[in-house]
Design an enzyme around this catalytic site. Structure first.
Site, PDB file in Angstrom:
ATOM      1  N   GLN A 197       0.665  -2.558  -2.895  1.00  0.00           N
ATOM      2  CA  GLN A 197      -0.611  -2.301  -2.226  1.00  0.00           C
ATOM      3  C   GLN A 197      -1.629  -3.275  -2.787  1.00  0.00           C
ATOM      4  O   GLN A 197      -2.197  -3.064  -3.854  1.00  0.00           O
ATOM      5  CB  GLN A 197      -1.011  -0.836  -2.431  1.00  0.00           C
ATOM      6  CG  GLN A 197       0.051   0.132  -1.895  1.00  0.00           C
ATOM      7  CD  GLN A 197       0.204   0.071  -0.375  1.00  0.00           C
ATOM      8  OE1 GLN A 197      -0.768   0.220   0.359  1.00  0.00           O
ATOM      9  NE2 GLN A 197       1.428  -0.185   0.103  1.00  0.00           N
ATOM     10  N   ARG A 217      -6.187   2.537  -1.686  1.00  0.00           N
ATOM     11  CA  ARG A 217      -6.550   1.153  -1.378  1.00  0.00           C
ATOM     12  C   ARG A 217      -5.603   0.603  -0.318  1.00  0.00           C
ATOM     13  O   ARG A 217      -4.507   1.130  -0.093  1.00  0.00           O
ATOM     14  CB  ARG A 217      -6.550   0.300  -2.631  1.00  0.00           C
ATOM     15  CG  ARG A 217      -5.217   0.072  -3.266  1.00  0.00           C
ATOM     16  CD  ARG A 217      -5.377  -0.799  -4.531  1.00  0.00           C
ATOM     17  NE  ARG A 217      -4.104  -1.248  -5.022  1.00  0.00           N
ATOM     18  CZ  ARG A 217      -3.365  -0.575  -5.906  1.00  0.00           C
ATOM     19  NH1 ARG A 217      -3.778   0.569  -6.406  1.00  0.00           N
ATOM     20  NH2 ARG A 217      -2.198  -1.069  -6.299  1.00  0.00           N
ATOM     21  N   ALA A 238      -6.088   7.707   3.685  1.00  0.00           N
ATOM     22  CA  ALA A 238      -4.938   6.842   3.405  1.00  0.00           C
ATOM     23  C   ALA A 238      -5.334   5.356   3.474  1.00  0.00           C
ATOM     24  O   ALA A 238      -6.462   5.010   3.798  1.00  0.00           O
ATOM     25  CB  ALA A 238      -3.823   7.150   4.397  1.00  0.00           C
ATOM     26  N   HIS A 239      -4.374   4.501   3.195  1.00  0.00           N
ATOM     27  CA  HIS A 239      -4.680   3.074   3.111  1.00  0.00           C
ATOM     28  C   HIS A 239      -5.058   2.478   4.469  1.00  0.00           C
ATOM     29  O   HIS A 239      -4.578   2.892   5.507  1.00  0.00           O
ATOM     30  CB  HIS A 239      -3.553   2.278   2.475  1.00  0.00           C
ATOM     31  CG  HIS A 239      -2.202   2.407   3.088  1.00  0.00           C
ATOM     32  ND1 HIS A 239      -1.128   1.716   2.613  1.00  0.00           N
ATOM     33  CD2 HIS A 239      -1.748   3.152   4.126  1.00  0.00           C
ATOM     34  CE1 HIS A 239      -0.068   2.020   3.331  1.00  0.00           C
ATOM     35  NE2 HIS A 239      -0.415   2.887   4.248  1.00  0.00           N
ATOM     36  N   ASN A 240      -5.978   1.526   4.396  1.00  0.00           N
ATOM     37  CA  ASN A 240      -6.391   0.748   5.566  1.00  0.00           C
ATOM     38  C   ASN A 240      -7.168   1.553   6.603  1.00  0.00           C
ATOM     39  O   ASN A 240      -7.387   1.073   7.716  1.00  0.00           O
ATOM     40  CB  ASN A 240      -5.181   0.081   6.239  1.00  0.00           C
ATOM     41  CG  ASN A 240      -4.498  -0.890   5.303  1.00  0.00           C
ATOM     42  OD1 ASN A 240      -3.438  -0.614   4.768  1.00  0.00           O
ATOM     43  ND2 ASN A 240      -5.152  -1.989   5.042  1.00  0.00           N
TER      44      ASN A 240
END
Lengths: 347, 347, 347
Positions: A197, A217, A238-240
């Protein structure tokens, strides 16, 4: 103890007052509980009955309601907003002197403003930046390549893992984890391979992040919260994910990877948004609903079924498993009935 | 190693025993796994088959079941409760010597009983009170105006933010955050204004608070848990909530602001209660249900639909979107059919 | 900065390459965002359109897609897995030197490998074992009778309460609590009696545990995660649960006590599994579903109803409360209609 006269409050917040402007106010309370040196407010007409019997020293309310106010009144276009601003005067925050507590561990490569207050047992790692007027309560961890913007306050026990940037005046509550690994896995025949990540988290100005909330991240790009985003406790981002400015989310809500939430949205408690979806501006999602497709239009959206007494609910829930069959049988009945009716009219 | 004879256990817990009273017991185990020096129990008739083959040294059970017990028996009205009390004898808790660990940071204005044990890296702030016999494991933060009642145990990494009072014998697990800001916001044209959270949290005697559970402090009045409330992990209690004595909530349940839950309630895992509602005493809410209206009567309540194989579920779920239409079509059919039937009988 | 030529990457990961093998790659990026010294990947045909315009230095893709690749290509059977492995080369993890940070508190009865790295403010209690090459970030608590297996990494602020064993190469994110008390209570007439939680937690090799996830220890036997189990953030695993190898669970999922989940399962976000159930191998549960009965067959399972605009949803949800009645009325209609039809044909 902080205290103001009613007239001073009126002037400070540009409100009109009625009644005794000299009355001294040293705190706030509910309509039912406030005493003669306390300020209260009426913003929800449901509580109008409590107004007539209030013992508060002064009440913030709309001009309509002022008629029935038995005590001094501060007239506001939006009494709730006015109350919020006035009440802030009476909040006693623990003092936070500038400087680094001797038990804190600050890496030589970290940059900490002389006006920042770093509490006991904080750990600030190489490459971290703590800007002016920041307050870190006890036990915060500020990881590498993280920046805490000016005047931000991390109440205590906040973790910024890596590559996290907080804007100005951000407020973060205990147990929040920002910048943890996104959950990225590739399945290789019979086992999982982890996707590194490599992105970060960017959080705008004036955001608030609740207790034990987690924000991962990004995998490659960053996870983004725009300005004035307000997250309650135990939320999972969550990511993004991107969350538009001024959006508020209630406790235990969750947003899956790469979803994009608009501006001025309201996401209810324990609601969920699946990954890679888009939600337009000014969308409200009610509590515990699951967003399973993109929402293109502002409005209010829901899922779920109503609460019932368990025995009754069981009977209905069991029928749900045959809903498709019922719909087919209903259509079949309609055809058969139409045929009969036609026969009848042909008679 | 702690050990007792069967007769000693019988006397200590006022139980009748059958079989070899001299047998020495030094631990506990499941019916299937316990060995000849271990005690087991049978409280659920589902496990009766395991009784006949158990190798346990002694089994706690009801008088009915004692007939089929192949080993020594301790007869109890409620075998599960009796087992719970006996098993506590065999729990090895880490020793906690009175005194303050040198790495802890205790503010000069904090009051810490000489009989309390304060673990490594704890931070106790000005105005905090730690009563007799309290054990704080490592990394606890006790904020200003917080009181930890006598004999309470905070296992480690517990945060009491501000204005939190714990009663006696309260047990709090790691990651719990108590007294964080309630989520109060007023919307001012195009942005949020924060409501200061001026209340506290009051927790009664004998409560248990699970790992990573969050309990916000009140906006004006306090958030309240009465005596013997039992909260599992990752529960979210919003500001101004009241939870009645002896109520138990399973993991990931959540209660929104100002809701009032009665006494002796059981709230299932990931169930939710919306804000400003009231739930009567002795109400059970099943897992993942959402309480959307006040509940005035004791009983069991549920929402949700049953799990199905996905392909089948999709068909039924799609039909749910037309349920109102189906109900109308059903009524229309009934009218049309009645008309036909009437015609028929008029023939 | 780490860099490799395209030919070097091909050799290292046993991939075929096309185009300029001498091109130097020093990082990774998305197809849309990568520059000429970065590697990207195409594994989802949805993004094929982005391939033709990518400025990436090299793209990992399938042989089919290689035709349309405007730049160097690395050909992989599974481009996502190949990308995951290559990207790991470019991850910059904070350096972790072997040794114990002076602010850490290590009990004399703990055993810490000389090759382990123990970060600031960690607390390692008597009887704990830290094996070779372990990295503990800041603020970890390793309780009594806990073992951290070789090469495991606890990113920071991880709590192992008591009797927890982690296998090799386990990765745990901040705020995770492992080994907290299971939620075991017996009701004794008018109050709760706590069941001591005497078991532990055993976690296999190569597992990953997300931020603020909680895993309770067993009441008598252990809670078990087999090898390569992957848990996202804010997951709750109750006592005595077993999770089979290679199972992955998304954020906010929860498993109640003594449930047994199979191998290679995928549990969606905020899904729940009730206690004492069994779930077979290779079962997928979609987001927010509740598993209320054991699942014996591999496959995909769901519950819930679809999201709708609130006004429409309200009408349908209200009808759900009468579903059983509708089903009866539908059957009654069918009988009456059949009778009419019979009459008709008898005419």
């Amino acid at each position: 103890m902080t205290s103001y006269s009613v007239a001073q409050l009126a002037e400070r917040f540009a409100l009109e007052f009625r009644g005794d402007g000299a009355r001294i106010i040293d705190g706030v309370g509910t309509l039912a509980g406030a005493g003669p040196t306390q300020l209260s407010f009426l913003s929800n007409s449901k509580y109008s009955a409590q107004l007539t019997s209030t013992r508060a020293g002064v009440v913030v309310l709309s001009s309509d309601a002022a008629e029935s106010c038995p005590t001094a009144a501060l007239i506001a276009r939006d009494p709730y907003v006015a109350y919020a601003r006035i009440a802030a005067l009476f909040e006693r925050l623990p003092a936070a002197a500038a400087g680094v507590h001797p038990s804190a561990v600050v890496a030589p490569g970290a940059r900490v403003s002389a006006s920042a207050s770093i509490g006991p047992c904080c750990v600030i790692e190489d490459g971290a930046v703590i800007e002016d007027g920041v307050v870190l309560g006890p036990h915060c961890i500020i990881g590498p390549e993280c920046t805490v913007g000016a005047q931000s306050r991390l109440v205590g026990r906040v973790t910024l893992v890596i590559r996290v940037t907080l804007g100005k005046r951000v407020l973060v509550h205990p147990g929040a984890v920002i910048g943890s690994d996104g959950f990225g896995l590739a399945f290789d025949r019979d086992h999982w391979v982890k996707l590194p990540q490599l992105g970060g988290v960017r959080i705008g100005d004036d955001c608030e992040i609740g207790a034990n909330t987690t924000i991962d991240r990004g995998a490659l790009d960053d996870t983004v919260l725009e300005d004035d985003v307000r997250l309650d406790n135990q939320i999972q981002i969550a990511h993004n994910v991107t969350i538009g400015a001024h959006t508020a989310m209630a406790g235990c809500a969750a947003v899956a990877g790469s979803a994009k939430i608009g501006r001025y949205c309201m996401i209810g408690g324990n609601a969920g948004v699946l990954g890679h979806l888009e939600v337009a501006d000014r969308v409200t999602i009610t509590a515990k609903s699951l967003v399973t497709h993109s929402i293109r239009e502002a409005g209010e959206y829901s899922s779920g079924v109503p609460l019932q007494e368990n025995r009754q609910w069981r009977r209905n829930a069991a029928r749900f498993k045959h809903l498709d069959e019922y719909a087919r049988r209903l259509s079949a009945l309609e055809s058969r009935l139409s045929a009969l009716e036609k026969d009848k009219s042909d008679d």
